[in-house]
Design a protein around this motif. Structure first.
Motif, PDB file in Angstrom:
ATOM      1  N   SER A 177      -5.728  92.090  86.401  1.00  0.00           N
ATOM      2  CA  SER A 177      -4.952  93.819  87.309  1.00  0.00           C
ATOM      3  C   SER A 177      -3.811  93.331  87.343  1.00  0.00           C
ATOM      4  O   SER A 177      -3.405  92.764  88.119  1.00  0.00           O
ATOM      5  N   LEU A 178      -2.680  94.574  87.530  1.00  0.00           N
ATOM      6  CA  LEU A 178      -0.907  94.904  87.606  1.00  0.00           C
ATOM      7  C   LEU A 178      -1.246  96.436  87.843  1.00  0.00           C
ATOM      8  O   LEU A 178      -1.720  97.084  87.107  1.00  0.00           O
ATOM      9  N   THR A 179      -0.010  96.229  88.676  1.00  0.00           N
ATOM     10  CA  THR A 179       0.186  98.096  88.851  1.00  0.00           C
ATOM     11  C   THR A 179       2.021  97.663  88.936  1.00  0.00           C
ATOM     12  O   THR A 179       2.572  97.471  89.812  1.00  0.00           O
ATOM     13  N   LEU A 180       1.997  98.550  88.205  1.00  0.00           N
ATOM     14  CA  LEU A 180       3.763  99.071  87.710  1.00  0.00           C
ATOM     15  C   LEU A 180       4.408 100.383  88.198  1.00  0.00           C
ATOM     16  O   LEU A 180       2.972 101.314  88.256  1.00  0.00           O
ATOM     17  N   SER A 181       5.403 100.533  89.253  1.00  0.00           N
ATOM     18  CA  SER A 181       5.380 101.540  89.989  1.00  0.00           C
ATOM     19  C   SER A 181       7.044 101.686  88.796  1.00  0.00           C
ATOM     20  O   SER A 181       7.784 100.867  89.160  1.00  0.00           O
ATOM     21  N   CYS A 182       7.219 102.865  89.088  1.00  0.00           N
ATOM     22  CA  CYS A 182       8.235 103.641  88.273  1.00  0.00           C
ATOM     23  C   CYS A 182       9.166 104.730  89.242  1.00  0.00           C
ATOM     24  O   CYS A 182       8.698 105.869  89.437  1.00  0.00           O
ATOM     25  N   ALA A 183       9.717 104.673  90.288  1.00  0.00           N
ATOM     26  CA  ALA A 183      10.464 105.361  91.043  1.00  0.00           C
ATOM     27  C   ALA A 183      11.327 106.278  89.748  1.00  0.00           C
ATOM     28  O   ALA A 183      12.648 106.085  89.879  1.00  0.00           O
ATOM     29  N   VAL A 184      10.834 107.651  90.506  1.00  0.00           N
ATOM     30  CA  VAL A 184      11.950 108.479  89.385  1.00  0.00           C
ATOM     31  C   VAL A 184      13.498 109.523  90.686  1.00  0.00           C
ATOM     32  O   VAL A 184      12.668 109.490  91.500  1.00  0.00           O
ATOM     33  N   SER A 185      14.414 109.336  90.383  1.00  0.00           N
ATOM     34  CA  SER A 185      15.334 109.792  91.036  1.00  0.00           C
ATOM     35  C   SER A 185      16.577 110.961  90.086  1.00  0.00           C
ATOM     36  O   SER A 185      16.178 110.246  89.041  1.00  0.00           O
ATOM     37  N   VAL A 189      19.049 111.414  85.521  1.00  0.00           N
ATOM     38  CA  VAL A 189      17.687 110.436  85.830  1.00  0.00           C
ATOM     39  C   VAL A 189      18.065 109.607  86.147  1.00  0.00           C
ATOM     40  O   VAL A 189      18.273 108.697  84.972  1.00  0.00           O
ATOM     41  N   GLN A 190      17.926 108.772  86.890  1.00  0.00           N
ATOM     42  CA  GLN A 190      17.560 107.479  87.097  1.00  0.00           C
ATOM     43  C   GLN A 190      15.980 106.855  87.658  1.00  0.00           C
ATOM     44  O   GLN A 190      15.368 107.893  87.874  1.00  0.00           O
ATOM     45  N   LEU A 191      15.393 105.785  86.944  1.00  0.00           N
ATOM     46  CA  LEU A 191      14.152 105.157  86.725  1.00  0.00           C
ATOM     47  C   LEU A 191      14.809 103.438  86.973  1.00  0.00           C
ATOM     48  O   LEU A 191      15.433 102.747  87.065  1.00  0.00           O
ATOM     49  N   VAL A 192      13.471 103.471  88.094  1.00  0.00           N
ATOM     50  CA  VAL A 192      13.775 101.590  88.528  1.00  0.00           C
ATOM     51  C   VAL A 192      12.193 101.595  88.445  1.00  0.00           C
ATOM     52  O   VAL A 192      11.518 102.030  89.668  1.00  0.00           O
ATOM     53  N   GLU A 193      11.966 100.077  87.506  1.00  0.00           N
ATOM     54  CA  GLU A 193      10.556 100.240  87.443  1.00  0.00           C
ATOM     55  C   GLU A 193      10.269  98.921  88.417  1.00  0.00           C
ATOM     56  O   GLU A 193      11.331  97.943  88.961  1.00  0.00           O
TER      57      GLU A 193
END
Length: 125
Positions: free
Chosen positions: A16-24, A1-5
């Motif tokens: 405000s701020l929005t973070l994303s984590c791409a999951v592969s 599993v790879q996670l990239v923020e």
């Protein structure tokens, strides 16, 4: 599993701020995905987590009502919407995942198997 923020940056207090984590790389329905943060000189702290199975969530008391974690199935990402940010929330924010099973285990950093590289969030006063 790879996670990239992604999504970190500089924001003023109250902003405000929005973070994303791409999951592969594949996950199972027993996986939990969490956000944890580490401020300079401090320990790693739990922020929030979401169940891959049923999208149930849990939050640290300090962020309840201000932060929202969500899963975008189409993009295979987990997002963290942060409102009313405070200067003391300046930290490196990490996305983490693992076969934790129960949401209550999400508050313990040692329960996670996979980690992203982290993204810096700086809240100016």
């Amino acid at each position: 599993v790879q996670l990239v923020e992604s999504g970190g940056g500089l924001v003023q207090a109250g902003g405000s701020l929005t973070l994303s984590c791409a999951v592969s790389g594949g996950t199972s329905n027993n996986y939990l995905l969490g956000w944890l943060r580490q401020s300079p000189g401090k320990e790693l702290d739990f922020v929030t987590a979401i169940s891959w199975r049923d999208t149930s969530t849990t939050y640290a008391n300090s962020v309840k009502g201000r932060f929202t974690i969500s899963r975008d199935n189409g993009k295979n990402t987990v997002n963290l919407k942060m409102n009313s940010l405070k200067p003391e929330e300046t930290a490196v924010y990490y996305c983490a995942a693992g076969n934790l099973g129960r949401l209550w285990r999400a508050m313990y950093p040692q329960e996670y198997t996979y980690w992203g590289q982290g993204t810096q969030v700086t809240v100016s006063s």
